[in-house]
Motif scaffolding. Structure first.
Motif, PDB file in Angstrom:
ATOM      1  N   ARG A 108     -12.551  -5.982  -9.992  1.00  0.00           N
ATOM      2  CA  ARG A 108     -11.423  -5.413 -10.058  1.00  0.00           C
ATOM      3  C   ARG A 108     -11.635  -4.006 -10.124  1.00  0.00           C
ATOM      4  NH1 ARG A 108     -10.766  -8.070 -14.982  1.00  0.00           N
ATOM      5  NH2 ARG A 108     -10.199 -10.216 -14.613  1.00  0.00           N
ATOM      6  N   THR A 138      -5.023  -6.450  -7.518  1.00  0.00           N
ATOM      7  CA  THR A 138      -6.042  -7.149  -8.780  1.00  0.00           C
ATOM      8  C   THR A 138      -6.086  -6.403 -10.092  1.00  0.00           C
ATOM      9  OG1 THR A 138      -7.827  -5.629  -7.909  1.00  0.00           O
ATOM     10  CG2 THR A 138      -7.410  -7.512  -6.735  1.00  0.00           C
ATOM     11  N   THR A 139      -5.295  -5.263 -10.165  1.00  0.00           N
ATOM     12  CA  THR A 139      -5.192  -4.748 -11.459  1.00  0.00           C
ATOM     13  C   THR A 139      -4.253  -5.455 -12.358  1.00  0.00           C
ATOM     14  OG1 THR A 139      -5.284  -2.475 -10.292  1.00  0.00           O
ATOM     15  CG2 THR A 139      -4.483  -2.381 -12.460  1.00  0.00           C
TER      16      THR A 139
END
Length: 483
Positions: free
Chosen positions: A274, A382-383
């Protein structure tokens, strides 16, 4: 009192009622849209009719009512507030007697029953989330942390909405300075209507002129529980399914609860992915613009030929090409988020394929850039926290413009300005980049990576908790096999 009742009588849902048909010894006033009709009929009207002899005395009448929340008052302001909160006003015929306020508000009307997490989904772990009722949310927290040290303080915010806001922390663990700071900032708020706890996030933040979220906003119970036991403070507002926790640092927004439900090696690996994706999402397209505009010499010879062939028929400079694709991606993302779920998914997939293919065939963009923009968009997804993902999407554009103006120097200048801005930020007085700066090596076991539970026994030092130790890991002993 007459002024309050006269103002309320202008509303069509305000009711006046005499439960004793042949006598006007008592009169009831209430808003029908706020009270529970069945509760009032069964638990209030019936006892009043059965105990007619007690209607001359407020204290005797109170003893006949099967309610815990009954208030005696002569104050018109208290009466007005209680009526708007779902209470029934009982006025006695004798003027010297105080009036009674009985709480019969409808505590489930308009509330959703499903409390699954919708925007912070995880494959492994609990799926429970908060709902729009602050009482239910406090109940969910208390079932998770069954200790008397869990303190819940209630405030009222909003001159019009009168929203109930609660501050939750763990006494004996959370630093009293943090609790006092957040309590003072909430008490100093002068606002009209509070719709969501996210507004509190912005109002009480240390810096309002920043795109970065300074408080973590989440709908997951396990994330809030972990924040509280770590020494942070949680704030919940009635009508909002999100809780706000603080103080928060930059790395908190890239931690997923799923990291703790997987083996620590896998959790650390996904957390590092991430953080790497953040760098890719911000700098991928600016580097493309800088290299193709100013720094052709850094491109290897075996890549230069296909890159030239890819851009041979593109009439625009790289910066226009990049901005066109980035805005197209943002349009697809916003349209997909605003439309119904099934239509939004179809639009995102079909629109992305059709527009991307058509752009390449029409020579509006190169296929290599299309791959880079798609990777940058995937990296931003992806956060785990939506607010931080939005910030990453935003700060990508200044870097693109700086790369188009000054190339690599522009990217470096933008990075220096970004780091200077991050170094100035604070959350409840705590530096935003801690434990990176100021450096706190002892907190890296649960920040950049997620170490084994044998090494995460202490709370974060920068939160200054009153109790540093969380738990003591039991010594693992191998028992001999028994025949």
């Amino acid at each position: 009192m007459e002024e309050v009742l006269g103002q309320a009588a202008k509303s069509s849902d305000f009711r006046k009622m005499t439960p004793l048909a042949d006598e006007e010894l008592i009169t009831l006033y209430y808003f029908s849209s706020l009270v529970d009709g069945s509760k009032a009929s069964e638990w209030l009207l019936q006892p009043l009719q059965e105990h007619r002899c007690a209607v001359d005395d407020a204290i005797a009448l109170r003893a006949c009512l099967p309610f815990q929340n009954v208030t005696f008052t002569h104050d018109p302001q208290v009466v007005e507030t209680a009526l708007l909160a779902g209470c029934i006003l009982i006025l006695l015929q004798h003027k010297d007697q105080p009036c009674l306020l009985v709480d019969v508000h409808h505590d489930s009307l308009g509330l959703r029953q499903n409390n699954e997490t919708e925007n912070e989904f995880s494959v492994v772990g609990p799926k429970k989330g908060f709902v729009e009722s602050v009482d239910v949310n406090v109940h969910l927290l208390r079932t998770q942390m069954q200790v008397p040290e869990l303190v819940v303080e209630e405030l009222t915010i909003g001159s019009v909405s009168k929203t109930r806001v609660v501050v939750v922390y763990l006494q004996g663990v959370t630093n009293e300075e943090l609790v006092g700071t957040i309590r003072q900032r909430l008490e100093d708020i002068d606002f009209d209507v509070l719709f969501d706890s996210s507004q509190l996030d912005q109002i009480i933040s240390d810096h309002s002129n920043t795109p970065f979220p300074l408080f973590l906003s989440t709908e997951r119970i396990d994330r809030v529980t972990y924040a509280i036991i770590s020494g942070q403070v949680a704030v919940l507002a009635n009508g909002s399914p999100y809780a706000v926790t603080g103080p928060s640092n930059f790395l908190d927004f890239f931690i997923s609860p799923e990291d703790y439900y997987l083996p620590w090696i896998l959790g650390s690996f996904f957390r590092l992915i991430r953080l790497t994706c953040v760098i890719l999402s911000i700098f991928a397209t600016p580097l493309y613009v800088a290299v193709l505009t100013f720094h052709f010499e850094v491109i290897p010879d075996n890549i230069l030929v296909p890159l030239i062939e890819s851009r041979m028929h593109v009439p625009f400079p790289p910066i226009i090409e990049v901005i066109f694709l980035e805005i197209t991606i943002e349009l697809l993302r916003e349209a997909g988020a605003r439309l119904p779920t099934k239509i939004g998914q179809t639009l995102g997939i079909v629109g992305g394929i059709v527009i991307g293919e058509a752009s390449v065939r029409a020579a509006l963009t190169s296929n290599i850039l299309l791959i880079i923009v798609a990777l940058a968009a995937l990296a931003s997804f992806t956060t785990p926290i939506f607010k931080m993902a939005n910030t990453i999407r935003l700060i990508r554009f200044p870097f693109i413009f700086l790369a188009g103006l000054w190339g690599g120097l522009g990217i470096v200048a933008g990075f220096v300005l970004l780091m200077g801005h991050l170094l100035r930020l604070k959350s409840l007085g705590m530096p935003y980049l801690v434990p990176l700066f100021p450096f706190r090596g002892g907190n890296f076991t649960d920040s950049v990576i997620r170490a084994s539970y044998l090494y995460t026994t202490t709370r974060s030092i920068f939160l200054r908790p009153q109790k540093l130790k969380r738990y003591s890991p039991a010594a693992r002993r191998e028992k001999p096999d028994e025949d």
